[in-house]
Design a protein around this motif. Sequence first.
Motif, PDB file in Angstrom:
ATOM      1  N   LEU A   1     100.957  67.718-104.727  1.00 56.47           N
ATOM      2  CA  LEU A   1     100.053  66.736-105.110  1.00 56.47           C
ATOM      3  C   LEU A   1      98.609  67.069-105.593  1.00 56.47           C
ATOM      4  N   TYR A   2      97.924  67.719-104.724  1.00 55.64           N
ATOM      5  CA  TYR A   2      96.758  68.194-105.155  1.00 55.64           C
ATOM      6  C   TYR A   2      96.669  69.296-106.532  1.00 55.64           C
ATOM      7  N   LEU A   3      97.834  69.784-106.483  1.00 54.84           N
ATOM      8  CA  LEU A   3      97.986  70.625-107.613  1.00 54.84           C
ATOM      9  C   LEU A   3      98.423  69.896-109.002  1.00 54.84           C
ATOM     10  N   VAL A   4      99.162  68.777-108.801  1.00 62.40           N
ATOM     11  CA  VAL A   4      99.266  67.946-109.860  1.00 62.40           C
ATOM     12  C   VAL A   4      98.271  67.213-110.444  1.00 62.40           C
ATOM     13  N   LEU A   5      97.268  66.794-109.731  1.00 63.76           N
ATOM     14  CA  LEU A   5      95.953  66.198-110.040  1.00 63.76           C
ATOM     15  C   LEU A   5      94.961  66.950-110.658  1.00 63.76           C
ATOM     16  N   GLN A   6      95.111  68.425-110.290  1.00 61.30           N
ATOM     17  CA  GLN A   6      94.284  69.523-111.019  1.00 61.30           C
ATOM     18  C   GLN A   6      94.819  69.837-112.460  1.00 61.30           C
ATOM     19  N   VAL A   7      96.138  69.888-112.405  1.00 60.05           N
ATOM     20  CA  VAL A   7      96.987  70.117-113.768  1.00 60.05           C
ATOM     21  C   VAL A   7      96.633  68.843-114.648  1.00 60.05           C
ATOM     22  N   VAL A   8      96.812  67.812-114.463  1.00 61.53           N
ATOM     23  CA  VAL A   8      96.460  66.514-115.195  1.00 61.53           C
ATOM     24  C   VAL A   8      94.882  66.750-115.572  1.00 61.53           C
ATOM     25  N   GLY A   9      94.103  67.098-114.937  1.00 59.12           N
ATOM     26  CA  GLY A   9      92.440  67.108-115.033  1.00 59.12           C
ATOM     27  C   GLY A   9      91.821  66.036-114.272  1.00 59.12           C
ATOM     28  N   LEU A  10      92.569  65.588-113.070  1.00 55.35           N
ATOM     29  CA  LEU A  10      91.744  64.677-112.473  1.00 55.35           C
ATOM     30  C   LEU A  10      91.350  65.474-110.995  1.00 55.35           C
ATOM     31  N   SER A  11      90.508  66.617-111.444  1.00 55.15           N
ATOM     32  CA  SER A  11      89.949  67.121-109.970  1.00 55.15           C
ATOM     33  C   SER A  11      89.306  66.551-109.059  1.00 55.15           C
ATOM     34  N   GLY A  12      88.581  65.271-109.668  1.00 56.82           N
ATOM     35  CA  GLY A  12      87.574  64.625-108.770  1.00 56.82           C
ATOM     36  C   GLY A  12      88.514  63.603-107.867  1.00 56.82           C
ATOM     37  N   LEU A  13      89.649  63.164-108.324  1.00 57.50           N
ATOM     38  CA  LEU A  13      90.629  62.232-107.722  1.00 57.50           C
ATOM     39  C   LEU A  13      91.136  62.990-106.666  1.00 57.50           C
ATOM     40  N   ALA A  14      91.629  64.502-107.088  1.00 59.67           N
ATOM     41  CA  ALA A  14      92.203  65.362-106.053  1.00 59.67           C
ATOM     42  C   ALA A  14      91.394  65.689-104.841  1.00 59.67           C
ATOM     43  N   ALA A  15      90.142  65.733-104.857  1.00 60.62           N
ATOM     44  CA  ALA A  15      89.270  65.874-103.891  1.00 60.62           C
ATOM     45  C   ALA A  15      89.359  64.659-103.082  1.00 60.62           C
ATOM     46  N   THR A  16      89.265  63.498-103.746  1.00 60.47           N
ATOM     47  CA  THR A  16      89.264  62.150-103.172  1.00 60.47           C
ATOM     48  C   THR A  16      90.487  61.995-102.346  1.00 60.47           C
ATOM     49  N   VAL A  17      91.739  62.471-103.022  1.00 64.79           N
ATOM     50  CA  VAL A  17      92.731  62.196-101.998  1.00 64.79           C
ATOM     51  C   VAL A  17      92.953  63.152-100.891  1.00 64.79           C
ATOM     52  N   LEU A  18      92.402  64.369-101.153  1.00 60.23           N
ATOM     53  CA  LEU A  18      92.462  64.945 -99.531  1.00 60.23           C
ATOM     54  C   LEU A  18      91.480  64.814 -98.979  1.00 60.23           C
ATOM     55  N   GLY A  19      90.166  64.217 -99.233  1.00 59.45           N
ATOM     56  CA  GLY A  19      89.354  63.721 -98.160  1.00 59.45           C
ATOM     57  C   GLY A  19      89.612  62.422 -97.458  1.00 59.45           C
ATOM     58  N   GLY A  20      90.296  61.685 -98.444  1.00 59.07           N
ATOM     59  CA  GLY A  20      90.784  60.376 -97.954  1.00 59.07           C
ATOM     60  C   GLY A  20      91.901  60.504 -97.138  1.00 59.07           C
TER      61      GLY A  20
END
Length: 439
Positions: free
Chosen positions: A169-188
């Motif tokens: 899921l983290y890789l998906v968000l990075q590919v889509v360009g939502l790196s900020g959301l990826a960090a939020t997901v992992l932190g959340g």
Amino acid sequence: METSESLFTEETTQVAERIEVQPVSNDQAIDTRLTRIMEATGWFSDIAVQVEEGVVFLDGHTGSADYRTWAGDLARKTSDVVAVVNRIQIAEISPWDYSPAVNELQALWEMTLQRVPRLLLGLLVLFMAGVTAWMVAHGVRKTFGNRLNPLLRDVAARLLGVFVFLLGLYLVLQVVGLSGLAATVLGGTGVAGLVAGIAFRDILENYLASILISLRNPFRIGDMVEIVGHTGLVQRVTTRGTVLMDLDGNHVQIPNATVYKSIIHNYTANPNRRENFEVGIGFENSISLAQNLVRDILNEHPAVLRDPEFLVLVDRLGSATVNLKIYFWYDGSAYNGPKVKSSLIRMVKRVFQEHEISMPDEAREVLFPEGVSVRMSEALPVRRTEESPAKTTPPFVGTEADTTEAEGNLASEDKQLREQGRNSRVPEEGDNLLEENPA
């Protein structure tokens, strides 16, 4: 997609100090140059530029005061411009003008079209992450097989599967360009885990307790146990609780956290169990004779074990009796303790009566008022029953029945309870974490 307002504030607030046209600029060149620049911005409508003797006249409409100011600054910084007359009017926006919303939707649509390839690639990565997570979990279960506790194996498989899926899921968000959301997901994820741990503390406590119970195996399926005052056969242990079927045939569900922290009596671990009962004889009777008679009964009773040894002890001197305490062992997997005890008490009573060993009640002092005469009545004839035979009856030699019809079979009822447990509906759903007792 950035709006026209942001484009103005970020890209066009800086105007060149001087705009050169030709070494010798005429009014027509200045007019043409300024008209083309302002039309290129798209910020003005009905724009008209007129230059006379170096004086620039600006006419038209715009939607912002900043745009009007920018046009005046542009004209003043143009070469050979003497003065600027800014007559551009700011157009009032109609409440029914939906052009800003349309522009935003158009920008959003264009952004979506630009990101469609990334979205498709992200979905592919997410699908591959899900498949990989499932394969990892399945591989863990298959690799450890029976070498690891079933619950522990399932927990390890799920944790690894969730970790792989979160990584995907983290890789998906990075590919889509939502790196900020990826960090939020992992932190959340960590924060959500902490919140869930507090909110579902009891559930997690029972879950962890079920893991420890299945690892330590304090009992097996079918064992007779006593937990927090409840005695019964173990039917099932799930991730939530332990299910017992008590001696009355009722199902009792005990939370695993309570089971793990409580004292557990496992009566099946050692089938040999000890019971005791007390009997009082009169002071005039021979204690050694009474002990020998009870010893003979215990020695000849089929349910009483010889090893460990039974005991017939003088416990205490009562007000009217000498109290004997009898301890005996029996095989709990084969015999029922209360039934064996009932049989022994009945046989002891009978042999004491046969040998004229009295079993008086505790002495009671009766006070009569002064002046009341007391006369002793004649002794009543002894009532002879099956339990009180005549003196001519030969002494007990262990040949009478070890049980009566009222007592029933002395055999243990554990087998019947296990059969009832197999035929009944267990109210607690979920996989059973314990193995069946081979006994």
